[in-house]
Design an enzyme around this catalytic site. Structure first.
Site, PDB file in Angstrom:
ATOM      1  N   ASP A  13       0.811  -1.221   0.000  1.00 58.31           N
ATOM      2  CA  ASP A  13       0.000   0.000   0.000  1.00 58.31           C
ATOM      3  C   ASP A  13       0.846   1.272   0.000  1.00 58.31           C
ATOM      4  OD1 ASP A  13      -2.284  -1.680   0.277  1.00 58.31           O
ATOM      5  OD2 ASP A  13      -1.857  -1.794   2.420  1.00 58.31           O
ATOM      6  N   LYS A  16       2.291   2.214  -5.132  1.00 60.03           N
ATOM      7  CA  LYS A  16       3.072   1.766  -6.298  1.00 60.03           C
ATOM      8  C   LYS A  16       2.300   1.941  -7.602  1.00 60.03           C
ATOM      9  CE  LYS A  16       3.309  -2.323  -4.433  1.00 60.03           C
ATOM     10  NZ  LYS A  16       2.818  -2.105  -3.075  1.00 60.03           N
ATOM     11  N   GLY A  40      -4.254  -4.436  -4.637  1.00 62.53           N
ATOM     12  CA  GLY A  40      -5.312  -3.592  -5.187  1.00 62.53           C
ATOM     13  C   GLY A  40      -4.806  -2.177  -5.328  1.00 62.53           C
ATOM     14  N   HIS A  41      -5.140  -1.563  -6.431  1.00 63.63           N
ATOM     15  CA  HIS A  41      -4.853  -0.135  -6.522  1.00 63.63           C
ATOM     16  C   HIS A  41      -5.988   0.566  -7.229  1.00 63.63           C
ATOM     17  CE1 HIS A  41      -2.487  -2.101  -9.782  1.00 63.63           C
ATOM     18  NE2 HIS A  41      -3.268  -1.325 -10.486  1.00 63.63           N
ATOM     19  N   GLN A 225       2.048  -6.013  -3.066  1.00 58.71           N
ATOM     20  CA  GLN A 225       2.397  -6.051  -1.630  1.00 58.71           C
ATOM     21  C   GLN A 225       3.729  -5.320  -1.403  1.00 58.71           C
ATOM     22  OE1 GLN A 225       1.522  -9.521  -2.960  1.00 58.71           O
ATOM     23  NE2 GLN A 225      -0.484  -8.626  -2.791  1.00 58.71           N
TER      24      GLN A 225
HETATM   25  P1  IMP Z   1      -2.545 -12.809   1.990  1.00 55.95           P
HETATM   26  O1  IMP Z   1      -1.587 -12.274   0.977  1.00 55.95           O
HETATM   27  O2  IMP Z   1      -3.985 -12.539   1.652  1.00 55.95           O
HETATM   28  O3  IMP Z   1      -2.286 -14.241   2.334  1.00 55.95           O
HETATM   29  O4  IMP Z   1      -2.299 -11.999   3.361  1.00 55.95           O
HETATM   30  C1  IMP Z   1      -1.087 -12.105   4.114  1.00 55.95           C
HETATM   31  C2  IMP Z   1      -0.718 -10.761   4.736  1.00 55.95           C
HETATM   32  O5  IMP Z   1      -0.348  -9.851   3.701  1.00 55.95           O
HETATM   33  C3  IMP Z   1      -1.852 -10.090   5.517  1.00 55.95           C
HETATM   34  O6  IMP Z   1      -1.286  -9.356   6.582  1.00 55.95           O
HETATM   35  C4  IMP Z   1      -2.433  -9.120   4.503  1.00 55.95           C
HETATM   36  O7  IMP Z   1      -3.076  -8.034   5.112  1.00 55.95           O
HETATM   37  C5  IMP Z   1      -1.177  -8.696   3.774  1.00 55.95           C
HETATM   38  N1  IMP Z   1      -1.431  -8.255   2.400  1.00 55.95           N
HETATM   39  C6  IMP Z   1      -1.692  -9.023   1.331  1.00 55.95           C
HETATM   40  N2  IMP Z   1      -1.841  -8.265   0.230  1.00 55.95           N
HETATM   41  C7  IMP Z   1      -1.646  -7.000   0.606  1.00 55.95           C
HETATM   42  C8  IMP Z   1      -1.619  -5.752  -0.106  1.00 55.95           C
HETATM   43  O8  IMP Z   1      -1.794  -5.674  -1.320  1.00 55.95           O
HETATM   44  N3  IMP Z   1      -1.368  -4.649   0.646  1.00 55.95           N
HETATM   45  C9  IMP Z   1      -1.120  -4.714   1.970  1.00 55.95           C
HETATM   46  N4  IMP Z   1      -1.114  -5.845   2.668  1.00 55.95           N
HETATM   47  C10 IMP Z   1      -1.371  -6.984   1.991  1.00 55.95           C
END
Ligand code: IMP
Length: 433
Positions: A13, A16, A40-41, A225
């Protein structure tokens, strides 16, 4: 021309998508290399705000091809929904404009159900995943029982594979978690339909990227991420299941290291995190709310994918140095500097106090981060609004001093600074040397 890589230096977040959108103007291909629709953006198209989770924002540049690399896990229903939404806005997502790696892995309804069940099963030690099936999808890939996108070439056979996977996972859901399982037959039909639509997009993304690079054109790799969520090098186990770091781009696209040009680290002017896990500079109460915003604006600190409020805190220079080392950053982009207007003093974490000792670097075991107290440098804040500033010289002196302090802390140049959510609200500080 090289492969430039854009990575988040924090827990995701960082903004990017916005920077990728700007750099995409000079790129022939913009490619995602990790993760899935957990990312997501928000992009603005035809006066509408659009949330994209899989397709890079490069899709809004007509000359740009977008690619989803081998390192990704793709929910085909979500991908088709994005294609349809873009089409409804007049943005063509032809097979020429969107390439899906045949080696990317496919997420099924069973992965989503398992993600939720596993999270619930973790109880107090839950990770706080996005529940998009990411972890179970990568687990199947590592266990060598995953379904790859290339299987969509034969929709009926693909439907059968999905049916079998959903049936097997269903047994787990029912017996281990006592939960209802998704309907395997229904999944079969739906996924055969998705395959029919998506198979023309299948491609050898590594080969396409290599060819474009050999022709001397530019490729932009867009990390999803952030560095601190990297499966191997992040704050394990509070991480995602892929490699958002710059080395992840090479594997996740299938391209060699000699092509890499710039490695651009995007960092917010403060620190945020969604989900659980250590966060040494975290703020609470009114201070955190001030950084987070109320949620009234799409750019306030609430998750694009889940809507969850993000945890907020001061910028962590120790973790930023770690990110720089791990990614081999060549430069930084600093986002959301405008949010700091009116805060005085600003605090920058330069080191940690851990077991009575001062640490300049992050402890080797990320679990120890929870016991690290930040040691701050206080920096005077500014009160002038900066959203209309477009040149470095026009920034208030104290804002410049804050930016320069970060540069010294991590020994990297900050090339771009964003001062608001609009495309043009960016200050550029010259070309990289
Ligand atoms: P997962 O990727 O859904 O398995 O989540 C694992 C961890 O990564 C959790 O803490 C999510 O909140 C975090 N996370 C996954 N995708 C994002 C993102 O795009 N932005 C911020 N945090 C993310």
């Amino acid at each position: 021309m090289p492969l430039d890589i854009v990575v988040g230096t924090q827990w995701g977040d960082e903004g990017k998508g916005r920077i990728v959108d700007l750099l995409a103007a000079e790129a022939r291909i913009v490619a995602r290399y990790n993760g899935g629709d957990n990312a997501g953006h928000t992009v603005s198209a035809q006066g509408r705000l659009l949330r994209l989770h899989l397709i890079p924002s490069g899709i809004l540049h007509p000359a740009c091809t977008c690619a989803l690399g081998a390192g990704m896990v793709v929910n085909p229903a979500r991908l088709l929904a994005e294609i349809d939404e873009l089409a409804s806005l007049g943005v063509s997502v032809s097979t020429e404009r969107l390439k899906l790696s045949a080696s990317a892995h496919i997420l099924t309804p069973a992965h989503l159900a398992l993600d939720g069940a596993e999270e619930a099963g973790r109880g107090a030690s839950e990770i706080g995943t996005t529940r998009r099936g990411i972890g179970p999808g990568y687990a199947d890939k590592a266990a060598r029982r995953g379904i790859r996108a290339g299987a969509m070439r034969d929709p009926e056979a693909f439907g059968l594979l999905v049916e079998e996977q959903v049936r097997a996972a269903g047994r787990l859901l029912e017996r281990l978690y006592g939960l209802p399982a998704p309907d395997p037959r229904q999944a079969h039909g739906a996924y055969a339909g998705y395959a029919d639509r998506l198979r023309p997009h299948l491609a050898d993304v590594g080969a396409i990227v290599a060819e474009v690079l050999e022709r001397g054109e530019n490729v932009l790799a867009e990390g999803a991420q952030g560095t601190l969520l990297d499966l191997d090098h992040g704050t394990y186990p509070f991480v995602t299941s892929s490699h958002p770091t710059a080395p992840g781009a090479l594997l996740g696209l299938g391209v060699g290291a000699r092509h890499v040009g710039r490695v651009i680290g995007v960092t917010k002017a403060f620190q945020t995190r969604v989900g659980a896990g250590p966060f040494p500079t975290e703020l609470f109460g009114g201070e955190a709310e001030r950084l987070r915003g109320s949620g009234a604006n799409p750019w306030d600190e609430f998750g694009t994918t889940t809507g969850r409020p993000r945890r907020c805190g001061w910028l962590d220079g120790v973790l930023l140095r770690y990110s720089s080392r791990l990614n081999g950053l060549t430069e930084l982009v600093l986002t959301k500097l405008d949010i700091l207007t009116g805060l005085d003093p600003l605090r920058l974490c330069r080191a940690y106090l851990f077991e009575g000792r001062e640490l300049a670097d992050a402890p080797p075991d990320p679990r120890d981060l929870a016991a690290c107290s930040p040691l701050y440098d206080d920096v005077p804040g500014w009160n002038e609004p900066i959203g209309d500033v477009r040149s470095w010289a026009d920034l208030p002196a104290r804002a410049r001093a804050y930016v320069e302090r970060i540069e010294r802390l991590v020994d990297l140049p900050i090339r771009w600074i964003s001062v608001g959510p609009e495309r043009e609200q960016v200050i550029r500080r010259g070309a990289p040397s």
